[in-house]
Design a protein around this motif. Structure first.
Motif, PDB file in Angstrom:
ATOM      1  N   ALA A  70       0.843  -1.158  -0.003  1.00 49.87           N
ATOM      2  CA  ALA A  70      -0.250  -0.061   0.207  1.00 49.87           C
ATOM      3  C   ALA A  70       0.910   0.954   0.099  1.00 49.87           C
ATOM      4  N   GLY A  71       0.342   2.313  -0.381  1.00 49.92           N
ATOM      5  CA  GLY A  71       1.212   3.496  -0.358  1.00 49.92           C
ATOM      6  C   GLY A  71       0.632   4.701  -1.417  1.00 49.92           C
ATOM      7  N   VAL A  72       1.142   5.615  -1.478  1.00 49.54           N
ATOM      8  CA  VAL A  72       0.734   6.935  -2.513  1.00 49.54           C
ATOM      9  C   VAL A  72       1.089   6.463  -3.767  1.00 49.54           C
ATOM     10  N   PRO A  73       0.054   6.255  -4.655  1.00 47.68           N
ATOM     11  CA  PRO A  73       0.451   5.901  -6.200  1.00 47.68           C
ATOM     12  C   PRO A  73       1.460   6.623  -7.005  1.00 47.68           C
ATOM     13  N   ASP A  74       2.140   5.989  -7.667  1.00 50.28           N
ATOM     14  CA  ASP A  74       2.835   6.955  -8.508  1.00 50.28           C
ATOM     15  C   ASP A  74       2.852   6.331 -10.016  1.00 50.28           C
ATOM     16  N   GLN A  75       1.555   5.891 -10.209  1.00 48.81           N
ATOM     17  CA  GLN A  75       0.968   5.638 -11.494  1.00 48.81           C
ATOM     18  C   GLN A  75      -0.383   5.352 -11.280  1.00 48.81           C
ATOM     19  N   ALA A  76      -1.163   5.873 -12.663  1.00 50.58           N
ATOM     20  CA  ALA A  76      -2.470   5.538 -12.384  1.00 50.58           C
ATOM     21  C   ALA A  76      -2.846   4.278 -12.584  1.00 50.58           C
ATOM     22  N   GLY A  77      -2.196   3.453 -12.842  1.00 49.81           N
ATOM     23  CA  GLY A  77      -2.581   1.947 -13.131  1.00 49.81           C
ATOM     24  C   GLY A  77      -3.770   1.848 -14.319  1.00 49.81           C
ATOM     25  N   SER A  78      -4.028   0.563 -14.497  1.00 49.69           N
ATOM     26  CA  SER A  78      -5.135   0.422 -15.596  1.00 49.69           C
ATOM     27  C   SER A  78      -6.065  -0.826 -15.101  1.00 49.69           C
ATOM     28  N   GLN A  79      -7.049  -0.710 -15.663  1.00 49.71           N
ATOM     29  CA  GLN A  79      -8.314  -1.439 -14.815  1.00 49.71           C
ATOM     30  C   GLN A  79      -8.648  -2.605 -16.061  1.00 49.71           C
ATOM     31  N   LYS A  80      -8.433  -3.985 -15.560  1.00 55.74           N
ATOM     32  CA  LYS A  80      -8.938  -4.787 -16.437  1.00 55.74           C
ATOM     33  C   LYS A  80     -10.228  -5.425 -16.452  1.00 55.74           C
ATOM     34  N   GLU A  81     -11.000  -5.460 -17.624  1.00 51.23           N
ATOM     35  CA  GLU A  81     -12.371  -5.848 -17.647  1.00 51.23           C
ATOM     36  C   GLU A  81     -12.553  -7.313 -16.843  1.00 51.23           C
ATOM     37  N   ARG A  82     -13.551  -7.319 -16.249  1.00 52.49           N
ATOM     38  CA  ARG A  82     -13.951  -8.631 -15.485  1.00 52.49           C
ATOM     39  C   ARG A  82     -14.898  -9.461 -16.599  1.00 52.49           C
ATOM     40  N   LEU A  83     -15.122 -10.852 -15.870  1.00 48.24           N
ATOM     41  CA  LEU A  83     -15.978 -11.691 -16.981  1.00 48.24           C
ATOM     42  C   LEU A  83     -17.393 -10.992 -17.002  1.00 48.24           C
ATOM     43  N   PRO A  84     -17.966 -11.282 -18.268  1.00 49.96           N
ATOM     44  CA  PRO A  84     -19.361 -10.658 -18.190  1.00 49.96           C
ATOM     45  C   PRO A  84     -20.390 -11.194 -17.140  1.00 49.96           C
ATOM     46  N   PHE A  85     -21.214 -10.381 -16.811  1.00 46.29           N
ATOM     47  CA  PHE A  85     -22.168 -10.847 -15.650  1.00 46.29           C
ATOM     48  C   PHE A  85     -22.910 -12.128 -15.712  1.00 46.29           C
ATOM     49  N   ASP A  86     -23.362 -12.413 -16.911  1.00 44.53           N
ATOM     50  CA  ASP A  86     -23.965 -13.477 -17.206  1.00 44.53           C
ATOM     51  C   ASP A  86     -23.108 -14.848 -17.084  1.00 44.53           C
ATOM     52  N   VAL A  87     -22.020 -14.476 -17.335  1.00 42.37           N
ATOM     53  CA  VAL A  87     -21.014 -15.712 -17.023  1.00 42.37           C
ATOM     54  C   VAL A  87     -20.797 -16.077 -15.624  1.00 42.37           C
ATOM     55  N   VAL A  88     -20.718 -15.184 -14.786  1.00 40.05           N
ATOM     56  CA  VAL A  88     -20.382 -15.238 -13.452  1.00 40.05           C
ATOM     57  C   VAL A  88     -21.645 -15.442 -12.482  1.00 40.05           C
ATOM     58  N   TYR A  89     -22.561 -14.888 -12.965  1.00 39.31           N
ATOM     59  CA  TYR A  89     -24.039 -15.166 -12.033  1.00 39.31           C
ATOM     60  C   TYR A  89     -24.884 -15.871 -12.466  1.00 39.31           C
ATOM     61  N   HIS A  90     -25.044 -17.084 -11.793  1.00 41.08           N
ATOM     62  CA  HIS A  90     -26.152 -18.126 -12.050  1.00 41.08           C
ATOM     63  C   HIS A  90     -27.184 -17.992 -11.386  1.00 41.08           C
ATOM     64  N   GLU A  91     -28.465 -18.208 -11.916  1.00 40.37           N
ATOM     65  CA  GLU A  91     -29.851 -18.073 -11.352  1.00 40.37           C
ATOM     66  C   GLU A  91     -30.413 -19.449 -10.974  1.00 40.37           C
TER      67      GLU A  91
END
Length: 244
Positions: free
Chosen positions: A161-182
């Motif tokens: 943890a710490g004060v960021p020295d970069q913005a970082g980038s966000q990786k897309e997660r799996l689609p909702f319908d793939v993860v959520y099962h009714e």
């Protein structure tokens, strides 16, 4: 920051400014971690803050990641039933048979993971960046030795943890319908992942200027076949978390 926005904006930070966390910040983060849910109020984890430069360097050697050494603070989350073992001795009550069960392994691991995620959210709400360090399990015996971990404990992962020295980038997660099962589990169909795979490939290609373009499926299969960390099993047995 709105809580939902904070959660949806999460990204791993792997470069930090040379600004150590204050004792007040550390206490706030650890206290937030302690307020996570815990199974049956067992609280089966400890958190080790690593500040010694030489020790950080040795842990970096295990991880091979530079930000394990260069950060605002390094936390190591330890699954810990050692105190419970000593409580049993103090009250002349044998509880050690519990520690060799799969249930105890799950309870301790989940307890520590819930505490860590509380800390992660708290850190990001304070404007800090974080990154989980699962690579400390590259040599779990060495990490246990460096941190002087006794029986009935094992290092689950680290968190920088710490004060960021970069913005970082966000990786897309799996689609909702793939993860959520009714109501019931839905059968796997690779066709549900093809568009996602293509987007992940495009993400890596853009981020690395074409040096990398692997899809999610290829990345995960490569990891699962190539990094088994088979020594973890033996170390957990030696720590009495699994039966010999």
């Amino acid at each position: 920051m709105d809580t939902i926005d904070l959660l949806l904006n999460h990204r791993s930070i792997r470069k930090f400014k040379d600004e150590p966390l204050s004792q007040e910040q550390i206490k706030t983060l650890v206290t937030a971690a302690q307020h996570a849910s815990t199974s049956s109020y067992v609280q089966s984890y400890s958190i080790i803050g690593v500040t010694d430069p030489e020790l950080k360097a040795q842990l970096r050697a295990v991880s091979t990641q530079s930000y394990v050494e260069h950060n605002g603070h390094l936390f190591v989350f330890v699954v810990d039933f050692n105190r419970h073992h000593h409580l049993g001795q103090h009250f002349n009550t044998s509880v050690d048979d519990y520690f060799g069960t799969t249930e105890s392994l799950i309870v301790g691991t989940v307890d520590a993971a819930l505490a860590a995620q509380n800390m992660a959210v708290a850190a990001e709400s304070m404007g800090l960046g974080i990154c989980y360090i699962g690579s400390l399990r590259n040599d779990i015996a060495r990490v246990s030795e460096l941190l002087n971990l006794p029986e009935y404990t094992y290092p689950l992962f680290g968190m920088v943890a710490g004060v960021p020295d970069q913005a970082g980038s966000q990786k897309e997660r799996l689609p909702f319908d793939v993860v959520y099962h009714e109501n019931k589990y839905q059968p796997f169909d690779f066709n549900d992942y093809k568009d996602y795979d293509a987007r992940v490939s495009a993400y890596y290609k853009e981020r690395t200027n074409g040096e990398r373009d692997d899809a999610w499926s290829a990345q995960v299969i490569g990891m699962l076949k190539g990094k088994p960390r088979l020594d973890v099993d033996e170390v957990l047995k030696s720590k009495r978390f699994l039966k010999q």
